[in-house]
Scaffold this motif. Structure first.
Motif, PDB file in Angstrom:
ATOM      1  N   CYS A 136       5.861  -3.824   4.197  1.00 60.22           N
ATOM      2  CA  CYS A 136       4.396  -3.982   4.122  1.00 60.22           C
ATOM      3  C   CYS A 136       4.043  -5.370   3.606  1.00 60.22           C
ATOM      4  O   CYS A 136       4.570  -5.827   2.603  1.00 60.22           O
ATOM      5  CB  CYS A 136       3.800  -2.918   3.202  1.00 60.22           C
ATOM      6  SG  CYS A 136       2.011  -3.091   2.990  1.00 60.22           S
ATOM      7  N   THR A 137       3.132  -6.034   4.308  1.00 60.49           N
ATOM      8  CA  THR A 137       2.624  -7.344   3.868  1.00 60.49           C
ATOM      9  C   THR A 137       1.133  -7.266   3.553  1.00 60.49           C
ATOM     10  O   THR A 137       0.471  -8.297   3.485  1.00 60.49           O
ATOM     11  CB  THR A 137       2.843  -8.411   4.959  1.00 60.49           C
ATOM     12  OG1 THR A 137       2.109  -8.028   6.126  1.00 60.49           O
ATOM     13  CG2 THR A 137       4.311  -8.574   5.295  1.00 60.49           C
ATOM     14  N   GLU A 138       0.625  -6.048   3.382  1.00 57.49           N
ATOM     15  CA  GLU A 138      -0.826  -5.849   3.228  1.00 57.49           C
ATOM     16  C   GLU A 138      -1.547  -6.388   4.459  1.00 57.49           C
ATOM     17  O   GLU A 138      -2.714  -6.738   4.398  1.00 57.49           O
ATOM     18  CB  GLU A 138      -1.367  -6.511   1.956  1.00 57.49           C
ATOM     19  CG  GLU A 138      -0.700  -6.024   0.691  1.00 57.49           C
ATOM     20  CD  GLU A 138      -1.119  -6.784  -0.544  1.00 57.49           C
ATOM     21  OE1 GLU A 138      -2.177  -7.428  -0.522  1.00 57.49           O
ATOM     22  OE2 GLU A 138      -0.367  -6.735  -1.529  1.00 57.49           O
ATOM     23  N   CYS A 139      -0.800  -6.528   5.544  1.00 54.02           N
ATOM     24  CA  CYS A 139      -1.275  -7.078   6.811  1.00 54.02           C
ATOM     25  C   CYS A 139      -1.488  -8.594   6.759  1.00 54.02           C
ATOM     26  O   CYS A 139      -1.990  -9.188   7.722  1.00 54.02           O
ATOM     27  CB  CYS A 139      -2.512  -6.364   7.344  1.00 54.02           C
ATOM     28  SG  CYS A 139      -2.069  -4.848   8.244  1.00 54.02           S
TER      29      CYS A 139
ATOM     30  N   CYS B  86       0.346  -0.403  12.542  1.00 52.00           N
ATOM     31  CA  CYS B  86       0.977  -1.292  11.555  1.00 52.00           C
ATOM     32  C   CYS B  86       1.742  -2.400  12.275  1.00 52.00           C
ATOM     33  O   CYS B  86       2.634  -2.119  13.076  1.00 52.00           O
ATOM     34  CB  CYS B  86       1.927  -0.500  10.657  1.00 52.00           C
ATOM     35  SG  CYS B  86       2.814  -1.573   9.497  1.00 52.00           S
TER      36      CYS B  86
ATOM     37  N   CYS C 272      -3.952  -0.102   8.298  1.00 47.72           N
ATOM     38  CA  CYS C 272      -3.757   1.334   8.037  1.00 47.72           C
ATOM     39  C   CYS C 272      -4.984   1.924   7.354  1.00 47.72           C
ATOM     40  O   CYS C 272      -5.408   3.039   7.689  1.00 47.72           O
ATOM     41  CB  CYS C 272      -2.490   1.580   7.235  1.00 47.72           C
ATOM     42  SG  CYS C 272      -2.348   0.619   5.726  1.00 47.72           S
TER      43      CYS C 272
ATOM     44  N   ILE D  20       4.950   4.575   3.593  1.00 38.38           N
ATOM     45  CA  ILE D  20       4.978   3.133   3.830  1.00 38.38           C
ATOM     46  C   ILE D  20       6.205   2.564   3.141  1.00 38.38           C
ATOM     47  O   ILE D  20       6.432   2.805   1.954  1.00 38.38           O
ATOM     48  CB  ILE D  20       3.710   2.460   3.278  1.00 38.38           C
ATOM     49  CG1 ILE D  20       2.483   2.918   4.067  1.00 38.38           C
ATOM     50  CG2 ILE D  20       3.838   0.935   3.339  1.00 38.38           C
ATOM     51  CD1 ILE D  20       1.157   2.404   3.516  1.00 38.38           C
TER      52      ILE D  20
ATOM     53  N   ILE E 159       5.280   1.928   8.551  1.00 37.50           N
ATOM     54  CA  ILE E 159       4.881   3.317   8.289  1.00 37.50           C
ATOM     55  C   ILE E 159       5.703   4.259   9.165  1.00 37.50           C
ATOM     56  O   ILE E 159       5.884   4.029  10.355  1.00 37.50           O
ATOM     57  CB  ILE E 159       3.384   3.518   8.586  1.00 37.50           C
ATOM     58  CG1 ILE E 159       2.547   2.457   7.856  1.00 37.50           C
ATOM     59  CG2 ILE E 159       2.934   4.925   8.170  1.00 37.50           C
ATOM     60  CD1 ILE E 159       1.079   2.458   8.225  1.00 37.50           C
TER      61      ILE E 159
ATOM     62  N   PRO F 226      -5.962  -4.668   5.657  1.00 37.97           N
ATOM     63  CA  PRO F 226      -4.962  -3.665   6.038  1.00 37.97           C
ATOM     64  C   PRO F 226      -5.427  -2.749   7.165  1.00 37.97           C
ATOM     65  O   PRO F 226      -6.426  -2.035   7.047  1.00 37.97           O
ATOM     66  CB  PRO F 226      -4.750  -2.885   4.737  1.00 37.97           C
ATOM     67  CG  PRO F 226      -5.061  -3.868   3.660  1.00 37.97           C
ATOM     68  CD  PRO F 226      -6.213  -4.667   4.202  1.00 37.97           C
TER      69      PRO F 226
ATOM     70  N   LEU G  69       0.840  -1.179   0.000  1.00 36.48           N
ATOM     71  CA  LEU G  69       0.000   0.000   0.000  1.00 36.48           C
ATOM     72  C   LEU G  69       0.885   1.242   0.000  1.00 36.48           C
ATOM     73  O   LEU G  69       2.068   1.173   0.337  1.00 36.48           O
ATOM     74  CB  LEU G  69      -0.913  -0.003   1.232  1.00 36.48           C
ATOM     75  CG  LEU G  69      -2.155  -0.883   1.071  1.00 36.48           C
ATOM     76  CD1 LEU G  69      -1.799  -2.343   1.269  1.00 36.48           C
ATOM     77  CD2 LEU G  69      -3.247  -0.464   1.997  1.00 36.48           C
TER      78      LEU G  69
ATOM     79  N   ASN H 259       3.965  -4.299  11.227  1.00 46.02           N
ATOM     80  CA  ASN H 259       5.332  -4.495  10.726  1.00 46.02           C
ATOM     81  C   ASN H 259       6.204  -3.251  10.866  1.00 46.02           C
ATOM     82  O   ASN H 259       7.318  -3.232  10.336  1.00 46.02           O
ATOM     83  CB  ASN H 259       5.291  -4.909   9.249  1.00 46.02           C
ATOM     84  CG  ASN H 259       4.509  -6.179   9.036  1.00 46.02           C
ATOM     85  OD1 ASN H 259       4.373  -6.982   9.942  1.00 46.02           O
ATOM     86  ND2 ASN H 259       3.978  -6.349   7.847  1.00 46.02           N
TER      87      ASN H 259
END
Ligand code: SF4
Length: 92
Positions: free
Chosen positions: A38-41, A19, A50, A33, A24, A48, A3, A21
């Protein structure tokens, strides 16, 4: 895909602490980001975080230049969280 944060960011800090991870951070003008974090959650949340916590509807969007498979995102999560068990959902 990772993202990205758009110019509509309010710099409100709502997303940074949510987040999983630590992807951000505060940028020079708006929050940013790090796509390498980022793993897209995937691995942590159903969707996500965020996007969910952001008060500005258009401040966080999918980055079409960073399309990644679920396997790639999950492998990244595992690198970022060694020894932990990912949280997976039926829709993944
Ligand atoms: Fe962090 Fe998840 Fe947003 Fe990626 S989608 S920046 S991992 S909160």
């Amino acid at each position: 895909m990772a993202l990205r944060i758009t110019d509509d960011c309010l710099n409100c800090f709502a997303c940074i602490s949510d987040c999983p991870n630590e992807a951000i951070s505060e940028g020079a003008i708006i929050h940013v980001i790090d796509p390498s974090l980022c793993t897209e959650c995937v691995g942590s949340h159903e969707s996500p975080r965020c996007i969910k916590v952001c008060p500005a509807e258009t401040a966080i969007e999918w980055d079409p230049e960073r399309v990644e498979s679920r396997e790639t995102l999950l492998a990244r999560w595992q690198e970022l969280h060694p020894g932990e068990t990912p949280v997976l959902f039926d829709n993944e």
